[in-house]
Design a protein around this motif. Structure first.
Motif, PDB file in Angstrom:
ATOM      1  N   ARG A 134     -21.114 -65.048  19.499  1.00 25.87           N
ATOM      2  CA  ARG A 134     -20.583 -65.913  20.563  1.00 25.87           C
ATOM      3  C   ARG A 134     -19.216 -65.441  21.026  1.00 25.87           C
ATOM      4  O   ARG A 134     -18.911 -65.475  22.208  1.00 25.87           O
ATOM      5  CB  ARG A 134     -20.514 -67.358  20.083  1.00 25.87           C
ATOM      6  N   ARG A 135     -18.368 -65.023  20.079  1.00 21.77           N
ATOM      7  CA  ARG A 135     -17.039 -64.552  20.447  1.00 21.77           C
ATOM      8  C   ARG A 135     -17.135 -63.277  21.280  1.00 21.77           C
ATOM      9  O   ARG A 135     -16.424 -63.100  22.257  1.00 21.77           O
ATOM     10  CB  ARG A 135     -16.220 -64.296  19.182  1.00 21.77           C
ATOM     11  N   ARG A 136     -18.049 -62.393  20.899  1.00 19.23           N
ATOM     12  CA  ARG A 136     -18.199 -61.127  21.621  1.00 19.23           C
ATOM     13  C   ARG A 136     -18.835 -61.303  22.989  1.00 19.23           C
ATOM     14  O   ARG A 136     -18.767 -60.403  23.816  1.00 19.23           O
ATOM     15  CB  ARG A 136     -19.038 -60.152  20.792  1.00 19.23           C
ATOM     16  N   ALA A 137     -19.448 -62.432  23.227  1.00 18.34           N
ATOM     17  CA  ALA A 137     -20.127 -62.656  24.497  1.00 18.34           C
ATOM     18  C   ALA A 137     -19.163 -63.104  25.585  1.00 18.34           C
ATOM     19  O   ALA A 137     -19.541 -63.156  26.751  1.00 18.34           O
ATOM     20  CB  ALA A 137     -21.231 -63.695  24.325  1.00 18.34           C
ATOM     21  N   TYR A 178     -13.204 -61.207  25.715  1.00 17.39           N
ATOM     22  CA  TYR A 178     -13.413 -60.277  24.609  1.00 17.39           C
ATOM     23  C   TYR A 178     -13.915 -58.934  25.136  1.00 17.39           C
ATOM     24  O   TYR A 178     -13.434 -57.879  24.723  1.00 17.39           O
ATOM     25  CB  TYR A 178     -14.409 -60.856  23.602  1.00 17.39           C
ATOM     26  N   ARG A 179     -14.901 -58.968  26.040  1.00 10.33           N
ATOM     27  CA  ARG A 179     -15.450 -57.710  26.576  1.00 10.33           C
ATOM     28  C   ARG A 179     -14.388 -56.917  27.309  1.00 10.33           C
ATOM     29  O   ARG A 179     -14.319 -55.692  27.193  1.00 10.33           O
ATOM     30  CB  ARG A 179     -16.633 -58.011  27.490  1.00 10.33           C
ATOM     31  N   SER A 180     -13.550 -57.614  28.071  1.00  3.55           N
ATOM     32  CA  SER A 180     -12.490 -56.943  28.812  1.00  3.55           C
ATOM     33  C   SER A 180     -11.488 -56.292  27.858  1.00  3.55           C
ATOM     34  O   SER A 180     -11.084 -55.140  28.054  1.00  3.55           O
ATOM     35  CB  SER A 180     -11.782 -57.953  29.706  1.00  3.55           C
ATOM     36  N   ALA A 181     -11.098 -57.020  26.810  1.00  2.00           N
ATOM     37  CA  ALA A 181     -10.152 -56.472  25.836  1.00  2.00           C
ATOM     38  C   ALA A 181     -10.776 -55.285  25.104  1.00  2.00           C
ATOM     39  O   ALA A 181     -10.103 -54.276  24.851  1.00  2.00           O
ATOM     40  CB  ALA A 181      -9.742 -57.555  24.843  1.00  2.00           C
ATOM     41  N   HIS A 182     -12.065 -55.390  24.775  1.00  2.00           N
ATOM     42  CA  HIS A 182     -12.752 -54.292  24.083  1.00  2.00           C
ATOM     43  C   HIS A 182     -12.817 -53.058  24.974  1.00  2.00           C
ATOM     44  O   HIS A 182     -12.586 -51.935  24.512  1.00  2.00           O
ATOM     45  CB  HIS A 182     -14.151 -54.729  23.672  1.00  2.00           C
ATOM     46  N   ALA A 183     -13.115 -53.254  26.249  1.00  2.00           N
ATOM     47  CA  ALA A 183     -13.195 -52.125  27.178  1.00  2.00           C
ATOM     48  C   ALA A 183     -11.835 -51.445  27.304  1.00  2.00           C
ATOM     49  O   ALA A 183     -11.749 -50.210  27.357  1.00  2.00           O
ATOM     50  CB  ALA A 183     -13.684 -52.602  28.544  1.00  2.00           C
ATOM     51  N   THR A 184     -10.771 -52.234  27.327  1.00  2.00           N
ATOM     52  CA  THR A 184      -9.423 -51.669  27.414  1.00  2.00           C
ATOM     53  C   THR A 184      -9.095 -50.854  26.170  1.00  2.00           C
ATOM     54  O   THR A 184      -8.577 -49.737  26.270  1.00  2.00           O
ATOM     55  CB  THR A 184      -8.385 -52.792  27.592  1.00  2.00           C
TER      56      THR A 184
END
Length: 123
Positions: free
Chosen positions: A59-62, A66-72
């Motif tokens: 749920r947190r990864r969805a 979170y996705r934006s921070a991970h992509a960065t």
């Protein structure tokens, strides 16, 4: 399921014509959340079961944040990786000196160059 004309809708336990009543019933059972449920999640209610560690992670990864921070973070990691390859490439002798090498070619050339330098030191 067909209703006979003399059967009232209120006789059926699964029907509720008022969406507000239905929502309140779900909240009191612990089944409603701020996020809308999809698919089979609507049918399944985990009222008294805490979320598993894996479910919390999913749920947190969805979330978009979170996705934006991970992509960065991934962009920064790849950039640092490419800078390291460029620095290694500058240390290796090639002809012509500005020849574009792939990452695997840089690594193979570095291995050969290191073994050559070891051989020179041994002699």
């Amino acid at each position: 399921m067909m209703l006979s004309p003399d059967q009232a809708e209120a006789d059926l336990s699964w029907t509720q014509s008022d969406p507000e009543t239905m929502l309140n019933g779900l909240k009191s059972a612990g089944c409603a959340s701020d996020e809308p449920a999809e698919g089979e999640d609507r049918a399944k209610c985990k009222a008294e079961q805490p979320l598993s560690r894996e479910e919390k992670r999913r749920r947190r990864r969805a979330t978009a944040k979170y996705r934006s921070a991970h992509a960065t973070r991934e962009r920064i990691r790849v950039e640092a990786f490419n800078v390291a390859f460029a620095e290694l490439r500058k240390l290796l002798p090639t002809l012509p000196p500005d020849k574009k090498l792939s990452k695997i070619e840089i690594l193979r050339l570095a291995i050969c160059y290191i073994s050559y330098l070891n051989h020179v030191l041994d002699v």
